[in-house]
Design a protein around this motif. Sequence first.
Motif, short mmCIF file in Angstrom:
data_model
loop_
_atom_site.label_atom_id
_atom_site.label_comp_id
_atom_site.label_asym_id
_atom_site.label_seq_id
_atom_site.Cartn_x
_atom_site.Cartn_y
_atom_site.Cartn_z
N LEU A 197 40.53 14.76 8.37
CA LEU A 197 39.60 16.01 7.99
C LEU A 197 38.64 16.49 9.46
O LEU A 197 37.89 17.59 8.73
N ALA A 198 37.78 15.61 9.21
CA ALA A 198 36.71 15.89 10.88
C ALA A 198 36.88 16.39 11.39
O ALA A 198 36.82 17.29 11.41
N ARG A 199 38.44 16.16 12.27
CA ARG A 199 38.40 16.94 13.13
C ARG A 199 39.27 18.25 12.45
O ARG A 199 38.55 18.86 13.97
N GLY A 200 39.72 18.88 12.13
CA GLY A 200 40.55 19.62 11.13
C GLY A 200 39.33 20.83 11.31
O GLY A 200 39.44 22.11 11.29
N ARG A 201 38.11 20.52 10.28
CA ARG A 201 36.60 20.94 9.56
C ARG A 201 36.46 21.52 11.11
O ARG A 201 35.56 22.44 11.36
N ALA A 202 35.94 20.87 12.14
CA ALA A 202 35.41 21.00 13.35
C ALA A 202 36.47 22.66 14.22
O ALA A 202 35.46 22.97 14.34
N TRP A 203 37.42 22.19 13.96
CA TRP A 203 38.35 22.85 14.52
C TRP A 203 38.52 24.70 14.07
O TRP A 203 37.46 25.28 14.63
N VAL A 204 38.26 23.76 12.54
CA VAL A 204 37.90 25.46 11.58
C VAL A 204 36.96 26.55 12.30
O VAL A 204 36.78 27.40 11.78
N GLU A 205 35.81 25.38 11.82
CA GLU A 205 34.48 26.00 12.30
C GLU A 205 34.38 26.42 13.63
O GLU A 205 32.94 27.54 13.51
N GLU A 206 34.67 25.55 14.53
CA GLU A 206 34.42 26.31 15.71
C GLU A 206 35.29 27.81 16.18
O GLU A 206 34.74 28.70 16.63
N GLU A 207 36.38 27.91 15.01
CA GLU A 207 36.54 29.03 15.63
C GLU A 207 36.25 30.17 15.11
O GLU A 207 36.46 30.70 15.65
N ALA A 208 36.14 29.59 13.92
CA ALA A 208 34.95 30.90 12.65
C ALA A 208 34.15 31.33 13.72
O ALA A 208 33.46 31.90 14.08
N GLY A 209 33.47 30.08 13.84
CA GLY A 209 32.37 31.30 14.58
C GLY A 209 32.48 31.49 16.21
O GLY A 209 31.30 33.06 16.21
N ARG A 210 33.26 31.15 17.11
CA ARG A 210 33.77 32.49 18.29
C ARG A 210 34.23 33.85 17.50
O ARG A 210 33.85 33.90 17.87
N ALA A 211 34.93 33.45 16.50
CA ALA A 211 35.43 34.68 16.42
C ALA A 211 34.49 35.57 15.30
O ALA A 211 33.89 36.84 16.02
N ALA A 212 32.91 35.44 15.19
CA ALA A 212 32.26 35.99 14.40
C ALA A 212 30.90 36.22 15.40
O ALA A 212 30.60 37.19 15.88
N ALA A 213 31.08 35.83 16.68
CA ALA A 213 29.88 35.76 17.65
C ALA A 213 30.30 36.62 18.72
O ALA A 213 29.74 37.52 19.13
N GLY A 214 31.08 36.57 18.94
CA GLY A 214 32.56 37.55 20.48
C GLY A 214 31.57 37.79 21.67
O GLY A 214 30.87 35.61 22.02
#
Length: 462
Positions: free
Chosen positions: A263-280
């Motif tokens: 769960l910790a790994r999956g959540r970290a991946w989602v948060e990281e990718e979502a942040g990357r998608a938002a920041a550009g």
Amino acid sequence: MERAALAAEAYVYGYPLVRDLSVVEDFMHTGFGPLPPAPFNHFAHAGRAAPPGAPLMSVDDDTVRSLAHLDLSGGPVLLHVPGAEGEDDTDGAGGAGGADCVLQFVDAWTNNFAYVGRRATGTRAGEWLVAPPGWAGDVPDGVLGVIDAPTSVVSVIGRDASRAVDDSDDSEEPERGRALRAQLGVTYVEPGTHRTGLPAPDPDVPEPLRFFEQLRVWMADFPPSARDQAYQDRFQPLGLLEEGPSPYTRADPALVRALTEGLARGRAWVEEEAGRAAAGRGGWVMDPHLYDYNLDHYGVGTIDSPEWRIADREASYRTRAVAARCSLWGVHGYEAVYAHTFRDAGGERLNGAGSYVLRFDGRPPPVEASWSLAVYDATGQRLVGTPGTRRRPVGDRTPGLVHGEDGSLTVHLRRERPEDPVAAANWLPVPDGDFRLVLRLCAPGPEILDGTYEIPAVERIR
């Protein structure tokens, strides 16, 4: 594959389902932003666009929303849809001359599987039959069509951008919005028992394992497509496919460790990718294909074309998770596109200490319906307003904007109202600190979708 890695994969795969149904459940009790709570098969309506400071599920806040969660476990329902009679539709085809209204249908896995509105179905008033999976009953006479739902719970999101809200507008909403609310509704077709709530996870499951218990229970009640179910078989070692009593109330310590780490790994991946998608990477960022992960259900108003499908199924699961985290219930790019930026033309972070202009030279963004520009705070989740004014987004529906003789438009972005009357007419307030701009493009033209249209950079003038 080690169980922790498998659990991380299960988290990414199942996050959209858990996120969606958690929001559905919360909404029925507490509402969401300007929308009051409502039970299954009832519409909730926002009396006005979302107020500044309201949390938002997605960025199209300048629309008057309606929202209904349909439960089809007791049979199909009839959805009553108003038409657009009397609207100023100068081109007769739902172009920018008329109001932009769409109903978006989203299944429990966050797949957009149908649209009803100008682009998709036209503006005729009437009833649509929304049918549960596997239903084979008689279709009532006179319905406009059948919408086959992939899951027995679906969300219907109504967006109406008939005009933007101006700071001089003290009315609750345009008259058209009141008429739409009066006509939009749901009735039952067959006698049957419908849910009053969602299937409940076992309350005795420890909190660290609650996500997987929700996923286990809701996967069983809201199964995905056959191909996705085949993919789910890989999660058998995690207990996610077990029926009956929860395997997590007295789980083996080794399984608990694997699930917790996963769960910790999956959540970290989602948060990281979502942040990357938002920041550009600077400048304007938009992705017309963020919601192309639906590979199996193409209903009314959708476009069944390779251009709007992610080719790799496993990649679609990852994209779906990022989309659910970034902006739940967003629409396909052919319905609307959202561009955003944190930075000015010099690459510096947008901040209320400065004053900026955004110049649309020659013509506004090429859309077939409407466009609007809004300011969000540094988190990107709250709409910005200023004390003493309700002026929020500006766009093609904002009254009083002043254009140049060549059709150009200059939007002024600053904290205080400009003294110059032309600049004041085109003023969009910004907050004291960092902020983000979001440009909403409804029914975008081909130049937007293929990337040939370049959104102008934000210029700092002091």
